[in-house]
Scaffold this active site. Structure first.
Site, PDB file in Angstrom:
ATOM      1  N   GLU A 165       0.658  -1.298   0.106  1.00 12.27           N
ATOM      2  CA  GLU A 165      -0.067  -0.080  -0.132  1.00 12.27           C
ATOM      3  C   GLU A 165       0.800   1.215  -0.179  1.00 12.27           C
ATOM      4  OE1 GLU A 165      -3.053  -0.229   3.183  1.00 12.27           O
ATOM      5  OE2 GLU A 165      -3.768  -2.209   2.440  1.00 12.27           O
ATOM      6  N   GLU A 318      -5.428  -9.995   0.354  1.00 12.94           N
ATOM      7  CA  GLU A 318      -6.499 -10.073   1.346  1.00 12.94           C
ATOM      8  C   GLU A 318      -7.755  -9.887   0.478  1.00 12.94           C
ATOM      9  OE1 GLU A 318      -5.511  -7.387   4.563  1.00 12.94           O
ATOM     10  OE2 GLU A 318      -3.556  -7.578   3.986  1.00 12.94           O
TER      11      GLU A 318
END
Length: 406
Positions: A165, A318
């Site tokens: 991220e 995820e």
């Protein structure tokens, strides 16, 4: 006008995963001795004691089918319990660690490795340099490569998701594309040369809501990083700028590409128990989502650009659908089943063959984004677990399907 997305969509400030110690005493001792304090001198000892070593990391990529993995709450469930729950060993198990790390921190990873080795799966190790990218010295990188080699030599394949991220503004390594690319490449070079049973995953945050203004580490106007992120050269950062490309470290440094995709609800206030819109999962993967949660159609097609054009296996590190027990709305089964039926649809497998890994976020936890407790689990109750097991397609691959050391 599209609704303004939340400042971020992720799971910041989550606790480090601590693997359960419910494992045989002898195996624990081996892990602690050979892995917890790995060094160049220890590696030959590990090789001698291991039954086998992890081979080339590329062998993890299935020729057909998709690896099904899990992001497990180690404090609530062991891998053995998860296997008994679902009837299969996960092909991939997610573990988080700070880096640089001390011996105690690394022992959490080696404890996880001990459990993963018994399942025959691979470890997806997410490394978080919370002290900033400047803490990634040559010595830190060299130690990491040596420790990963020790894990490989014990028989476990590793995928390193380094500083994920990085396009977000909430992590200390965020929105610094120049330094990020340099550090990622150094880590990749060390891993590739020293730990052949380990591969590198590049995993930005999903681009909806970019540039995620308001975060502590947002790029500042007038800096070289801001200029690098201003891909349309209009002097501002907006969703018209490419949310992924400035952070890409290069094909030689990247083995896997990944993007986490969650269903956080259909509209503000986020976290309500909403059944997801049809086609949302694949629309997010391909940058074509435009619906009740906003217009993300300017987000690049992650699958096409990095999976097809760059020729990389694509992972979903995820995924899950939000269910907030304290709130009304749709039932838990309706919310979660609607999402996993999209994720595991025949269309997903038939039209997106570069998709090679999907990991479910198997946690029940407080989420700061919505100030509430969320149950993300797909197997948190017998009813949900049984419905999931019935819906899982035959193209998924599990730990028992991999060629691994047991």
């Amino acid at each position: 006008m599209a609704q303004t997305p939340p400042a971020f969509i992720g799971h910041p400030n989550r606790k480090r995963r601590r693997a359960s110690l419910l494992i045989p005493l002898v195996v624990t001792a081996l892990a602690a001795t050979c892995l917890g304090f790995a060094s160049k001198e220890v590696v030959p000892v590990v090789q001698a004691l291991s039954l086998c070593r992890a081979g080339d990391a590329s062998t993890l990529i299935p020729r057909d089918g998709v690896l099904l993995g899990v992001n497990l709450d180690w404090d609530s469930e062991t891998l053995a319990e998860h296997r008994a729950n679902l009837g299969h060993d996960p092909a991939v198990v997610v573990q988080f660690s700070d880096i640089p790390y001390d011996d105690e921190t690394w022992s959490h990873t080696t404890n996880a490795v001990t459990q993963v080795r018994e399942t025959g799966g691979a470890l997806l190790l997410t490394l978080e340099p919370h002290g900033g990218l400047e803490t990634m010295s040559d010595e830190v990188i060299a130690k990491l490569a040596t420790d990963l080699r020790a894990i490989n030599d014990q028989g476990t394949t590793v995928v390193v998701r380094f500083a994920h991220e990085m396009n977000g503004s909430w992590y200390s390594w965020g929105q610094q594309p120049i330094r990020y690319v340099d550090v990622f490449r150094k880590v990749a070079a060390a891993v590739h040369s020293q730990a052949p049973g380990t591969s590198m995953m590049w995993a930005p945050n999903y681009g909806g809501g970019y540039p995620f203004t308001g975060g502590q580490f947002a790029a500042r106007p007038g800096t070289p990083d801001f200029a690098a992120l201003d891909t349309d050269h209009d002097g501002t950062l907006t969703m018209a700028d490419d949310t992924y490309a400035p952070y890409y470290p290069g094909d030689d440094a990247v083995d896997w590409v990944g993007v986490s995709l969650y269903h956080w609800g259909n509209q503000r206030p986020w976290g309500n128990n909403d059944v997801s819109e049809p086609g949302k999962f694949l629309a997010m993967l391909t940058g074509s989502y435009s619906g009740t949660a906003g217009d993300d159609s300017s987000v690049p097609d992650f699958y096409q650009v990095y999976g097809v054009d760059h020729g990389k296996p694509v992972g979903i590190p995820e995924t899950a659908a939000i269910y907030t027990p304290a709130r009304g709305g749709a039932s838990e089964l309706d919310v979660k089943q609607a999402w996993w039926r999209q994720v595991f649809s025949a269309e997903t497998h038939q039209k997106y063959p570069q998709l090679k890994m999907i990991n479910w976020f198997e946690w029940k936890k407080y989420e700061i984004e919505i100030n509430d407790d969320v149950d993300w689990r797909s197997a948190g109750s017998p009813a949900i677990r049984d419905a999931l097991a019935q819906d899982l397609p035959d193209w998924l691959r599990y730990g028992e399907d991999l060629e691994a050391c047991r």
